[in-house]
Design an enzyme around this catalytic site. Structure first.
Site, PDB file in Angstrom:
ATOM      1  N   ASP A   1       1.291  -4.350  -1.286  1.00  0.00           N
ATOM      2  CA  ASP A   1       1.572  -6.225  -0.711  1.00  0.00           C
ATOM      3  C   ASP A   1       1.682  -6.674  -2.789  1.00  0.00           C
ATOM      4  O   ASP A   1       0.689  -6.288  -3.792  1.00  0.00           O
ATOM      5  CB  ASP A   1       0.907  -6.416  -0.188  1.00  0.00           C
ATOM      6  CG  ASP A   1       0.142  -6.238   1.117  1.00  0.00           C
ATOM      7  OD1 ASP A   1       1.610  -6.314   1.547  1.00  0.00           O
ATOM      8  OD2 ASP A   1      -0.039  -5.584   1.841  1.00  0.00           O
TER       9      ASP A   1
ATOM     10  N   ASP B   1       7.007  -3.033   6.774  1.00  0.00           N
ATOM     11  CA  ASP B   1       5.383  -4.260   6.656  1.00  0.00           C
ATOM     12  C   ASP B   1       6.278  -6.274   7.180  1.00  0.00           C
ATOM     13  O   ASP B   1       5.760  -6.859   7.648  1.00  0.00           O
ATOM     14  CB  ASP B   1       4.746  -4.839   5.206  1.00  0.00           C
ATOM     15  CG  ASP B   1       3.090  -5.499   6.572  1.00  0.00           C
ATOM     16  OD1 ASP B   1       2.791  -5.368   7.388  1.00  0.00           O
ATOM     17  OD2 ASP B   1       2.678  -5.846   5.268  1.00  0.00           O
TER      18      ASP B   1
END
Length: 973
Positions: A54, A176
């Site tokens: 991320d 995601d």
């Protein structure tokens, strides 16, 4: 130790494994040619080693890269890349994929020439493969399509520049994001991707697709397109992006293979049986004998040896026992898996809608993030707009690698991440995102100021700006009696705009154009609610509105502002005591004596329309089971599914003027609004202020505030929302196109992302002239039509409980010791003809607003020498310096249907001569003539479907079909 006969037999098997390990084969080329070959008659398991990194979430981008703040999360990206490269170099059979170019760019710059050469060899051998390739893995609900294109292009260009064709991703990897948009699929297809794999799929949709073996499909990014250019092979991964349960071989996990039968904890037989059973279970949901298994998770592979050593054991054991298990395991990549599916020559089902909203269980609809952190969402939209204008100016005067522009590009790209623009990161990470945007916008304004100064070539300087105009604060204008203003138009068409300048007093002011003719102005008072915004450091109590007409496309116009006298003029707001009408030449609105909007009327139509504010109480729960799910940053789950009206305005005042009519409404201490009707506009503007929302304790329901529009339009259960700010998708209340909806959450299950527009229309009219109402937003919001004739949009959320999906914080934004205050806009359009194009133009003008610069008073003002006027239906999507010799130009036809529109490219470069042009894929990094995409068989009838159109070099006049985007690298003499 156990030396029973059984253990001894296991030991003999283990010895044979080592002796009879299959011969390894590997390729020296990248691309599909480097892929391992599946075996007929077996289940071919494609191990895809990967890590999901991320670009900010629980930690900031920098903290994730360096591995700091281990008290929050053990994650260090630099160590992951170090470890993976070392592991790949040890065994030529191993493969790995990497996705986020923002991290790889930083790591690459720290490597020695020797290490860079080793990595390039891995890429050229197809063993390290870049997948997706965006600067960040962007969100698909709240991100605007212009920012998505920039994010992807910026990352792909980095990989292409440093690794050539082997560095160019072939497959997109959206594992995601919390739902998937049709326009995103369209963008991927037009960038030349062969396929897309994603991880999150609505639980009910997934159950049905598993039963029907339709987890993989052909997704039509544009259902109206007759060719296959917008088609994208799309696969839903089986276990999100995680490895099979029990097979996470990371230092962050607990799983391990113990394959020495001499050990008491020997578990190889048990683990093999588990894996075989899981493989058969997964295979029952897919249509071919190839399976993809994602061997990785969030920030895995800081010790890559742990992963590869255990995967080697499992792979080698199964491949040695293929006669028994009929399973062939190989290190692979998403593109190699895709190639194996393509080779199956199967006919695939087709999808033409999208994957919103996403629910992970019956009470967890991920629709809250459509609105979460609206201040950040608004700032991201503004930064994206400014970046487009900045690139335009830089393309004319700048040099490649400009530090300011690169800072701005990175800041906007990082904020498209699926935990940034979504508002689902921790607060300190959100603060970091905002700081990056601020730094990028500051850098962009400097690039623009210098470039415009160079263009105008005069003694006047315009190097000041006011970033707080969104709260009517500008120290520069408040501290001077006279100054100069420059207004830059980033649209490629002549526009006229109303400009609002904060001033301290209700004195006499005037604005002059370069010919010293006085421009029409109007002074309006600021609402008290603006003056009371926490943190506002301004003495301005009024705004001077002036009309900047005929600002040339990609050009600027300059003005002189003068304080004429201290004489006070009458600009007081008047109380509304009876029904009043406001109007211009196009639109009239009726406001009743309570200050409530009641009716809109055009020359040909009128509707009863009221607008009200209300709020939902967010559900409270400990998230221990589905029914106890709390409303939070991700999840919208209203308590009782009832919106509580804020009530009628406590006060309502108005002012009528020569440029704008305004109604000021105050509803309570945290809700107010100004309704504006500008001269000549066909739409209303509603500028609202929400906050500070009430502060409550943990385990108390928070507030989720909406604006609701009620009309007498009979829209039934249908409404439309936009897809990433581009084209519209029809929605139907309480319905899903591809499965039967179990309506466990009647409000949140009907919420959809609204990036720029939402509409309802008369669904029962047989006439082509159907009444329509459109609402245009200035940032991403969640919206729905709860009943026929109604639209509601969520504006702000303040919650005091976490929803249990990882962020670990309640969505409780504060500033200056109080709840965060949000000021935003809606624009309301009423019409009878099809208004999709008209509403799109209003949305584009809101997105690409004029950029305003200020300077000391200068009498020697000059007009812009840049005069660009493209056809009305053509949008200049991008003008960006791509190399020292070329400029990337993207043009879009915003029409829905009709004939193509011709554009002369030299129109964009007045005073310059085009030397050559090359048409490229949407990302700009591949000549279109070199694009070769995989072609798929579908369940739809094939009618002259072509992969690509021919592309000619050095074409200076181009035709754009409706809905088409074309990209060109233009070299200038």
């Amino acid at each position: 130790m156990c030396w029973t006969m059984i253990c001894y037999q296991h030991f003999i098997v283990w010895i044979l494994l080592v002796i009879n390990a299959p011969e390894r084969s590997f390729s020296s080329s990248c691309g599909y040619e480097s892929c391992p070959k599946p075996k007929d008659g077996m289940i071919n398991v494609h191990f895809v080693p990967h890590t999901h990194n991320d670009v900010g979430w629980l930690k900031t981008v920098d903290q994730y890269y360096y591995g700091s703040r281990t008290d929050i999360q053990r994650a260090g990206v630099q160590y992951i890349l170090d470890s993976v490269v070392d592991a790949l170099l040890k065994d030529p059979e191993r493969r790995f994929i990497y996705v986020e170019s923002a991290f790889f760019w930083r790591w690459w710059g720290e490597q020695t020439e020797e290490k860079q050469k080793e990595v390039k060899n891995l890429v050229e051998e197809g063993r390290l493969e870049f997948i997706g390739g965006g600067w960040s893995m962007n969100d698909e609900a709240a991100a605007h399509y212009t920012a998505i294109i920039d994010n992807m292009s910026y990352g792909i260009k980095f990989f292409s520049d440093h690794f050539g064709k082997c560095g160019r991703p072939r497959v997109s990897w959206q594992i995601d994001p919390f739902g998937h948009s049709r326009e995103q699929a369209n963008i991927f297809a037009k960038m030349g991707f062969d396929g897309l794999f994603f991880g999150r799929l609505d639980y009910a949709d997934k159950e049905k697709r598993m039963r029907d073996k339709t987890m993989e499909m052909i997704w039509k990014g544009d259902p109206d397109e007759k060719s296959s250019k917008s088609d994208l092979f799309t696969g839903a991964l089986f276990h999100a992006y995680s490895p099979p349960p029990g097979f996470c071989f990371d230092s962050l996990c607990q799983d391990v293979l113990m394959d020495d039968p001499r050990m008491e904890d020997f578990n190889m037989d048990k683990k093999v049986a588990e894996f075989v059973n899981y493989t058969l279970f997964q295979a029952s949901s897919y249509a071919t004998d190839n399976l993809i298994m994602t061997m990785g998770e969030d920030f895995n592979y800081q010790n890559a040896n742990m992963w590869f050593k255990n995967m080697d054991k499992l792979k080698n054991f199964l491949n040695t026992n293929q006669d028994k298990h009929k399973i062939n395991v190989m290190y692979s990549t998403p593109s190699c898996y895709l190639k194996s599916l393509h080779s199956s020559n199967k006919t695939w089902t087709v999808k033409s809608d999208d994957f919103f909203p996403y629910a992970s269980d019956p009470h967890a609809y991920w629709t809250g993030y459509f609105t979460s952190r609206p201040a950040l969402k608004g700032m991201i939209r503004q930064a994206n707009s400014l970046l487009q204008a900045c690139k335009q100016i830089h393309s004319r005067h700048g040099t490649i690698g400009d530090k300011g522009l690169e800072t701005a590009k990175r800041s906007v790209a990082v904020n498209q991440h699926h935990d940034a623009v979504t508002g689902t990161a921790k607060q300190h990470v959100t603060d970091d995102y905002a700081l990056r945007l601020h730094n990028g916008m500051t850098a962009c304004r400097k690039v623009m100021s210098d470039g415009l100064q160079n263009e105008l070539g005069m003694g006047c300087s315009f190097d000041d700006y006011c970033p707080m105009l969104n709260i009517s604060q500008c120290a520069f204008t408040e501290q001077r009696f006279a100054f100069s203003i420059l207004v830059y138009n980033p649209l490629a068409n002549n526009v006229s705009s109303f400009i609002r300048i904060p001033v301290k007093n209700k004195h006499v002011y005037r604005v002059l154009n370069p010919e010293n003719y006085e421009v029409e102005t109007q002074l309006v008072p600021l609402p008290d609610e603006v003056l009371k915004i926490p943190g506002r450091l301004s003495s301005a109590k009024y705004e001077l509105v002036f009309f900047a007409d005929n600002i040339p496309g990609l050009g600027s116009k300059t003005f002189k502002f003068e304080h004429v006298s201290n004489k006070e003029i009458d600009v007081e707001l008047k109380q509304i005591e009876d029904t009043i009408m406001f109007g211009n030449s196009h639109l009239k609105m009726e406001v009743n004596k309570k200050g409530i909007l009641k009716k809109l009327k055009t020359k040909t139509s009128d509707i009863h329309l009221t607008q009200e504010f209300a709020y939902y109480k967010g559900a409270v729960g400990d998230n221990t089971d589905f029914a106890k799910r709390a409303s939070g940053a991700y999840i919208f789950r209203p308590k009782g599914n009832i919106a509580i009206p804020v009530g009628e305005p406590q006060s309502a005042t108005f002012i009528k003027g020569n440029l704008v009519h305004e109604v000021h409404q105050k509803f309570n201490e945290w809700t107010s609004q100004v309704i504006r009707l500008y001269r000549g506009h066909k739409h209303l503007e509603l500028e609202w202020i929400i906050g500070p929302l009430p502060s409550l304790q943990h385990d108390m329901p928070g507030s989720e505030v909406i604006s609701r529009y009620r009309t007498d339009i009979d829209s039934g259960d249908l409404f439309k929302t936009d897809s990433n700010g581009r084209f519209m998708i029809q929605r139907q209340r309480d319905h899903r196109p591809t499965w039967d909806l179990n309506l466990t959450e009647p409000v949140s299950a009907n919420y959809y992302p609204v990036v720029s527009r939402m509409s309802i229309e008369d669904s029962n009219s047989v006439s082509k002239q159907k009444k329509q109402v459109w609402v245009m937003t200035d940032r991403a919001e969640g919206g729905t039509s709860p009943h026929s004739g109604e639209m509601e949009l969520m504006l702000h959320r303040r919650l005091f409980n976490d929803d249990g999906f990882g962020v670990g914080e309640a969505l409780n934004e504060t500033s200056y010791g109080k709840g965060l205050v949000i000021r935003g806009k809606h624009k309301l359009l009423l019409c009878e003809e099809d208004c999709e194009i008209a509403s799109r133009r209003i949305a584009e003008e809101e997105l690409m607003k004029p950029v305003i610069f200020f300077g000391e008073y200068c009498s020697n003002l000059r007009e812009s020498i840049t005069l660009v006027e493209l056809p009305a239906d053509i949008k200049l999507l991008t003008m960006e310096k791509w190399s020292e010799e070329s400029v990337l130009v993207r043009l879009e036809n915003i029409k829905i249907d009709g004939d193509p529109t011709k554009v002369d490219l030299d129109t964009l470069f007045p005073g310059r001569t085009i030397a050559s042009t090359v048409e490229t894929t949407l990302d700009g990094s591949l000549p279109l003539a070199e694009l070769k995409r995989l072609k798929w068989k579908t369940s739809e009838l094939e009618l002259n479907r072509k992969i690509i159109e021919g592309s000619k070099k050095d074409v200076f006049s181009v035709d754009l079909k409706p809905k088409q985007i074309r990209s060109y690298l233009v070299k200038l003499r």
